[in-house]
Design a protein around this motif. Structure first.
Motif, short mmCIF file in Angstrom:
data_model
loop_
_atom_site.label_atom_id
_atom_site.label_comp_id
_atom_site.label_asym_id
_atom_site.label_seq_id
_atom_site.Cartn_x
_atom_site.Cartn_y
_atom_site.Cartn_z
N LEU A 158 0.89 -1.31 0.10
CA LEU A 158 0.02 0.00 -0.18
C LEU A 158 0.93 1.30 0.00
CD1 LEU A 158 -3.00 -1.07 2.28
CD2 LEU A 158 -3.00 -0.88 -0.18
N ASP A 159 2.21 1.21 0.25
CA ASP A 159 3.06 2.41 0.11
C ASP A 159 2.99 2.90 -1.35
OD1 ASP A 159 4.71 0.70 -1.30
OD2 ASP A 159 6.50 1.02 -0.07
N SER A 160 2.66 2.06 -2.35
CA SER A 160 2.56 2.35 -3.65
C SER A 160 1.27 3.22 -3.93
CB SER A 160 2.44 1.29 -4.70
OG SER A 160 3.69 0.49 -4.50
N ARG A 178 3.39 6.11 -5.39
CA ARG A 178 3.51 5.65 -7.06
C ARG A 178 2.28 6.15 -7.79
NH1 ARG A 178 6.62 1.50 -4.53
NH2 ARG A 178 8.62 1.81 -4.75
N VAL A 179 1.03 6.39 -7.05
CA VAL A 179 -0.11 6.63 -7.79
C VAL A 179 -0.54 7.88 -7.67
CG1 VAL A 179 -2.40 5.73 -8.11
CG2 VAL A 179 -0.38 4.14 -7.97
N ARG A 221 5.73 3.03 -12.81
CA ARG A 221 5.57 2.07 -11.65
C ARG A 221 4.43 1.89 -10.82
NH1 ARG A 221 10.03 0.65 -8.18
NH2 ARG A 221 9.19 -1.29 -6.93
N GLY A 222 3.78 2.96 -10.91
CA GLY A 222 2.41 2.88 -10.15
C GLY A 222 1.51 2.08 -10.91
N ALA A 223 1.42 2.11 -12.19
CA ALA A 223 0.60 1.45 -13.10
C ALA A 223 0.99 -0.32 -12.93
CB ALA A 223 0.73 1.69 -14.67
N MET A 224 2.37 -0.72 -12.76
CA MET A 224 2.79 -1.90 -12.66
C MET A 224 2.15 -2.38 -11.15
SD MET A 224 4.02 -2.60 -15.42
CE MET A 224 2.74 -1.44 -16.09
N GLU A 225 2.16 -1.58 -10.35
CA GLU A 225 1.86 -1.87 -8.73
C GLU A 225 0.53 -1.87 -8.58
OE1 GLU A 225 3.84 -3.00 -6.58
OE2 GLU A 225 5.56 -2.89 -7.50
N VAL A 264 0.48 15.29 -9.60
CA VAL A 264 1.68 16.24 -9.84
C VAL A 264 1.54 16.34 -11.56
CG1 VAL A 264 4.24 16.62 -10.01
CG2 VAL A 264 3.01 15.88 -8.09
N ALA A 265 1.56 15.42 -12.24
CA ALA A 265 1.42 15.23 -13.55
C ALA A 265 0.35 16.02 -14.26
CB ALA A 265 1.27 13.79 -14.14
N ILE A 266 -0.76 15.90 -13.68
CA ILE A 266 -1.92 16.74 -14.25
C ILE A 266 -1.58 18.07 -13.99
CG2 ILE A 266 -4.44 17.44 -13.60
CD1 ILE A 266 -4.77 14.47 -13.10
N CYS A 267 -1.01 18.58 -12.80
CA CYS A 267 -0.89 19.81 -12.59
C CYS A 267 0.42 20.55 -13.60
CB CYS A 267 -0.16 20.15 -11.19
SG CYS A 267 -1.63 19.92 -9.72
#
Length: 562
Positions: A137-139, A143-144, A306-310, A150-153
Motif C-alpha cells: 500500500l505504500d505504492s 507511486r499513484v 511504476r504505479g501502473a505496474m503496482e 503532479v503530472a496533471i498539474c
C-alpha cells in the motif's frame, strides 16, 4: 474494477485522517519540484537561444541582460534541489507514519473474536498477507496518487504557459499530455492488474510452501512427499516468474508509449514553434522555451509507470485489508442473557464448515453462580461450544444469550515479552499489586519473585523460561485478572502432574467463588467441582444431570480418574 476501487476508500480515508498535512505538504513539494524543473529547463533554453542570437550583433550584445536570467536559473536550480529533498523527506515520513497506523488498525481488526482461529488454521498465508499487503500500500500514495496529481498539474501549467504563446498551441499540448500521459498508465494498469495479482499469489505460495517444507520436513520425508513438496515450490516459483515476465512486457510497452508520445510532442512543438516564430507571433528564444517546456512536462507522467505496474497488487492488498479496517467488534458479541442466567442456548446450530455443522440443536442454560462440566469424547463439540459462548464464533441458527465470558483454551498462549506484559494482556492498566495478587492466587508469586527481574523478567517465545506447570499457572493468573462473570475453561489441567493439577483446581474453585464456570473436560477431578454435567455426543447434548442425581454420579464414573 469499480469494486476494487471502492476498497481503496477506507485506505485513503485512513491516510487523510492520520497525516493529512504531511501528505498534502508532500504532494505540494512534489508539484513544486516538477514545476521548478519545467521552468528551469524552459528558462535555460530561452537564455541559451537568446544569448546566441544576441551575440550575432554587437549592439544587441551590449544591451542584453545576462544577470537576471542567470540569477533566475540559479534560483530555480537551488529551489528544485531543496524542494526535492523536502518532498522525499515529507512524503516518505508521512507514508511510513500512515503505514504504522495502518498496521495498528489492522492488528486491532484482527483482534476480534475468531481471528486467532483463522490465523491458527492458515498461519503462513495470513501472516504473509498481513505483512506483504501493508507493504504494497505504500505504492498508493508514492507511486499513484502523488505522481498522478503532479503530472496533471504539470500538464495544466504547461498548457497555460504555451497558451500565452498561442491558445491552440496550449490547448493541443494540454490535451495530448493529459490523454496520453494518463491514458497509457491506465491501459497498462488494467493489463498489468491480473499479472500483478498472479505474481502476488505466486510469491505467497512460494513462501507458504517453503515454510511447510522447512517446518514439516521430517513428516514429509517419512511420508515420501519431500520431492512432491519441492516440486510444488518450483511450480509456484515458475508461476510467479511467468507473471513477472508479463509485467516486464507491459512495462516495456509503457516505456515505448511514453517515448513515442514524447517524440510526437517534441516534433509537434518544434513545428508549431517554428511556424509561430516565422509568423512573428513569438520570438525564437520563446519558441525554444516552449519546446523545452513540453519536453519537461512529459517527465512527470513517466513516474506513473511504476504505479501502473503496482496498481493490481495495491488493489488486491486493499481488497484483503479493507474489511479488517472496518471490523465491528459489536457484531461479534452475544446477546445479553436474562437476569439470573449465565447463558441460554436455544436450538443452536454452529460450525466452521457451512456444509458440516459441529453443533446441532443445542438447548442448554446455566444459572448464575453455577458450575457446568461438559464431558464427551474428543470431537464431540465441547471446545466449539466454549467458543460459541465466548463469542469466538457465531451461531448459524438459534439464539445465544450469554454474559461477558473469558475463555482459557487448552493451549497456553504466552508471548516473547516480560511476565508483566503477558499478564497485562488481560488487564492493561493492572497495577503491580493486582498482578501480584493474581500470581499469588495462581500459586506462582514465589517463583516470579525469585526470577532475576521479577515481573520484568523477559520470557522467550511461547513462554520459554517457565516450566509447563508454571506456564499454565501464568495463564490462570491472567484469567484471574479478567473480571468476567463467566469463566470458560477447556481442559485446564491437561498435561500437568497430579499434585500440580489438584493445586490448580483448588485455587480455581476458590477464585471462582460467586462466578459461573464452564469446564470442558474428560478428567474426573475437573468435573467433580461442577453442579451440573452435560454429556455431549456428535455435536449434541444427550444428557444433563445435577449433583445429587444418580445420572450425575454415573457421568463422573465415565471419566478418566485423577
Amino acid at each position: 474494477m469499480s469494486a476494487s476501487l471502492s476498497n481503496l476508500k477506507p485506505i485513503v480515508k485512513l491516510f487523510l485522517t492520520e497525516r493529512r498535512r504531511g501528505l498534502i505538504l508532500g504532494a505540494a513539494l512534489s508539484a513544486t519540484t516538477v514545476s521548478a524543473g519545467i521552468a528551469l529547463l524552459g528558462l535555460s533554453g530561452w537564455f541559451i537561444t537568446a544569448t546566441g542570437i544576441a551575440g550575432l550583433s554587437a549592439a544587441t550584445l551590449a544591451t542584453f541582460d545576462v544577470f537576471m536570467p542567470s540569477a533566475g536559473i540559479r534560483l530555480l536550480a537551488l529551489g528544485r534541489a531543496a524542494s526535492r529533498y523536502g518532498e522525499r523527506l515529507t512524503t516518505h515520513d508521512a507514508t511510513l507514519s500512515v503505514l504504522a497506523a495502518l498496521r495498528e488498525r489492522l492488528f486491532r481488526g484482527w483482534s476480534v473474536p475468531g481471528a486467532a482461529r483463522q490465523l491458527a488454521r492458515r498461519p503462513a498465508r495470513l501472516l504473509f498477507r498481513l505483512t506483504g499487503d501493508i507493504d504494497a500500500l505504500d505504492s498508493l500514495y508514492l507511486r499513484v496518487l502523488v505522481p498522478a496529481g503532479v503530472a496533471i498539474c504539470a500538464a495544466i501549467a504547461a498548457s497555460i504557459a504555451l497558451g500565452l504563446m498561442h491558445p491552440l498551441f496550449g490547448l493541443a499540448a494540454g490535451i495530448v499530455l493529459v490523454a496520453a500521459g494518463l491514458g497509457i498508465p491506465f491501459v497498462a494498469g488494467r493489463r498489468a492488474a491480473k499479472h500483478a495479482r498472479r505474481r502476488a499469489y505466486g510469491i505467497e505460495a512460494v513462501r507458504a510452501r517453503t515454510v511447510d517444507l522447512v517446518a514439516g520436513q521430517t513428516d514429509l520425508l517419512m511420508a515420501g512427499c519431500l520431492d512432491a513438496q519441492r516440486a510444488a515450490i518450483a511450480d509456484a516459483d515458475r508461476y510467479a516468474a511467468c507473471a513477472d515476465d508479463r509485467l516486464n512486457r507491459v512495462e516495456a510497452g509503457v516505456t515505448f508509449g511514453f517515448g513515442l508520445t514524447a517524440t510526437a510532442l517534441l516534433s509537434g512543438s518544434l513545428m508549431a514553434g517554428a511556424a509561430l516564430s516565422v509568423a512573428g507571433t513569438i520570438s525564437p528564444p520563446v519558441a525554444a522555451l516552449g519546446v523545452l517546456m513540453i519536453f519537461a512536462a512529459v517527465e512527470p507522467f513517466g513516474a506513473l509507470r511504476r504505479g501502473a505496474m503496482e496498481l493490481g497488487r495495491t488493489l488486491l492488498a486493499a481488497r484483503r485489508i479493507a474489511p479488517r479496517l472496518s471490523a465491528d467488534e459489536d457484531a461479534h458479541r452475544n446477546a445479553a442473557s436474562a437476569p439470573g442466567l449465565a447463558f441460554r442456548l436455544n436450538e443452536v446450530t454452529a460450525g466452521y464448515d457451512a456444509e458440516m455443522p459441529v453443533l446441532g440443536d443445542i438447548n442448554l442454560d446455566l444459572e448464575a453462580g453455577e458450575k457446568l462440566a461438559l464431558i464427551g469424547a474428543s470431537g464431540s463439540g465441547k471446545s466449539t461450544l466454549l467458543s460459541l459462548l465466548a463469542a469466538e464464533m457465531q451461531a448459524r441458527h438459534g439464539a445465544v444469550e450469554c454474559v461477558d465470558a473469558t475463555l482459557l483454551t487448552q493451549r497456553t498462549e504466552l508471548f516473547q515479552d516480560s511476565v508483566r506484559g503477558n499478564l497485562q494482556l488481560a488487564s492493561p492498566g493492572a497495577s503491580d499489586v493486582a498482578l501480584h495478587g493474581a500470581l499469588a492466587a495462581a500459586g506462582l508469586l514465589r517463583a516470579v519473585v525469585a526470577l532475576p527481574r521479577g515481573l520484568d523478567t523477559p520470557l522467550g517465545e511461547g513462554g520459554m523460561g517457565l516450566s509447563g506447570g508454571q506456564s499454565r499457572r501464568l495463564a490462570l493468573a491472567r484469567l484471574f485478572l479478567r473480571d468476567a462473570p463467566l469463566w470458560l475453561l477447556d481442559e485446564p489441567t491437561e498435561g500437568l502432574d497430579g499434585a500440580t493439577a489438584r493445586d490448580v483446581m483448588s485455587r480455581l474453585v476458590e477464585k471462582a467463588e460467586g462466578r459461573s464456570l464452564v469446564i470442558a473436560t474428560h478428567i474426573r477431578r475437573e468435573a467433580a467441582i461442577a453442579d451440573v454435567i452435560a454429556v455431549m455426543e456428535d455435536g449434541r447434548i444427550t444428557d444433563v444431570s445435577r449433583r445429587g442425581e444418580a445420572a450425575f454420579e454415573k457421568a463422573l464414573n465415565r471419566l478418566r480418574p485423577d
